[in-house]
Design an enzyme around this catalytic site. Structure first.
Site, PDB file in Angstrom:
ATOM      1  CG  ASN A 102      10.027  -9.291 -12.341  1.00  0.00           C
ATOM      2  OD1 ASN A 102       9.884 -10.270 -12.319  1.00  0.00           O
ATOM      3  ND2 ASN A 102      10.370  -8.484 -13.460  1.00  0.00           N
ATOM      4  CE  LYS A 103      15.494 -13.097 -13.507  1.00  0.00           C
ATOM      5  NZ  LYS A 103      16.021 -14.257 -12.656  1.00  0.00           N
ATOM      6  NE  ARG A 141      12.531 -17.475 -16.351  1.00  0.00           N
ATOM      7  CZ  ARG A 141      11.448 -17.198 -17.054  1.00  0.00           C
ATOM      8  NH1 ARG A 141      10.762 -17.903 -17.886  1.00  0.00           N
ATOM      9  NH2 ARG A 141      10.753 -16.138 -16.786  1.00  0.00           N
ATOM     10  N   GLY A 142      10.092 -18.927 -13.960  1.00  0.00           N
ATOM     11  CA  GLY A 142       9.116 -18.041 -13.828  1.00  0.00           C
ATOM     12  C   GLY A 142       8.319 -18.556 -12.444  1.00  0.00           C
ATOM     13  CB  ALA A 143       6.991 -16.667  -9.480  1.00  0.00           C
ATOM     14  CG  ASP A 161      10.379 -13.950  -9.435  1.00  0.00           C
ATOM     15  OD1 ASP A 161      10.484 -15.187  -9.830  1.00  0.00           O
ATOM     16  OD2 ASP A 161      10.564 -13.026 -10.462  1.00  0.00           O
ATOM     17  CD  GLN A 183      16.137 -14.599 -17.335  1.00  0.00           C
ATOM     18  OE1 GLN A 183      16.712 -13.609 -17.957  1.00  0.00           O
ATOM     19  NE2 GLN A 183      16.187 -14.966 -16.302  1.00  0.00           N
TER      20      GLN A 183
END
Length: 356
Positions: free
Chosen positions: A256-257, A55-57, A246, A205
């Site tokens: 974003n999250k 995960r993480g763009a 993202d 996260q």
């Protein structure tokens, strides 16, 4: 010079020595277990992305690049048209795993252009070009993270308190990370920071990954619940907010999250600068505003049962579980990419910075 956690996880996503598999660190097992997974089938790669094992763009983009190359090697034909058709089937399948992070489609489109740009080549030659391209995606990411870190570091001072949400460190990228990159780079240069990491519900996260990376890197980190951000700001402990992204729309709206927009609203109220840091590949100039960003909805069990020994709500209770929210451009002090620091007005300045 002190070694940073970024060096330890430079290859948290990588291609196997024989080029037939993608190897990732399973982020769902951290911080208690450091386990590497081997991905070989389309289902393996899809599930790793969807289930947030990677995960993480930027890391998703790297994984997708390596993944589509691994799958291309499994296409057993010498006919270019047949190869392209099967390649596109794999591409569309992987692209459906997570709809919000633009790096996924960006990397897959980039790999597809290698195929469509060389119809005169044999399949074996195309495979060699694909391998070169997917490796280049990661090399560029490492260079990008360093550039973002350099620019971001100019926005903060030694001793500052920084609040961050979700995870945008080495595990989500390569080497330094994006939102955390300036902190690791500053640490290398003898600077000290006090970081407050939101736990980032519902998948934690911030707790599982950000506090883990910062603690391993020797950076002073305090873990807080998401709903404590207002208090630490009010106490004067925060001089800047650093978050990843993202997808960034052409007008500067940033996805974003989930929970990021709330942090931005609080920062605005308390007069704290709010910075979005991410690679240029997350800036989607074809997306006019944040209203055009598709927000991924995830399983309600992530709220009710995940990480709990017993369910935290009755089975009949409904849940709304969006993975992201969109922070309005009016709340963002600046957007930092490897190309520099972009200030408002974003519609004009992003267009100038990413002019093709």
């Amino acid at each position: 010079m002190e070694k940073t956690i970024g060096d330890d996880y430079a290859d948290n996503v990588r291609l196997s020595g024989d080029g037939k598999k993608v190897i990732i660190i399973d982020q769902t097992k951290l911080p208690n277990i450091e386990e590497y997974l081997t991905l070989e089938t389309a289902e393996d790669i899809y599930d790793a992305i969807y289930e947030l094992k990677v995960r993480g763009a930027p890391a998703i983009g790297i994984c997708a690049g390596y993944g589509i190359y691994v799958l291309a090697r499994q296409i057993h034909t010498e006919d270019y048209s047949d190869f392209l058709q099967k390649f596109r089937e794999y591409k569309e399948y992987l692209d459906s795993s997570r709809p919000t992070a633009v790096n996924l489609s960006w990397a897959l489109n980039r790999m597809e252009k290698v195929v469509t740009g060389h119809p005169q080549c044999t399949v074996s030659e195309i495979l060699k070009l694909l391998e070169k391209e997917c490796r280049m995606i990661q090399k560029e990411d490492i260079k990008m993270c360093r550039a973002i870190s350099e620019y971001g570091l100019t926005l903060i001072s030694d001793g500052d308190g920084i609040l961050t949400h979700c995870n945008a460190g080495p595990l989500a990228t390569s080497r330094y990370g994006t939102a955390l990159g300036p902190l690791f780079l500053g640490k290398e240069r003898g600077m000290e920071f006090r970081v407050f990491a939101d736990e980032t519900r519902p998948l934690l996260q911030g707790a599982r990954l950000t506090s883990y990376e910062l603690a391993r890197g020797g950076i002073d980190v305090t873990l807080i619940c998401d709903n404590m951000a207002s208090l630490v700001m009010k106490n004067g402990w925060i001089q800047a907010c650093f978050v990843g992204c993202d997808r960034v729309a052409a007008n500067g709206d940033a996805a974003n999250k989930i929970g990021t927009s709330g942090v931005a609203i609080l920062a605005k109220y308390y007069g704290i600068p709010f910075y979005v840091l991410g690679p240029g590949s997350t800036v989607d100039m074809a997306c006019p505003t944040g209203a055009d960003i598709r927000i991924e909805l995830r399983d309600e069990q992530e709220i009710k049962t995940k990480f709990y020994r017993e369910p935290m709500a009755l089975p009949k209770v409904k849940c709304y579980n969006p993975a992201f929210d969109v922070t309005d451009h009016s709340l963002i002090t600046a957007i930092v990419t490897e190309r520099g620091i972009c200030y408002p007005p974003y519609t004009e300045n992003l267009a100038e910075m990413f002019r093709i």
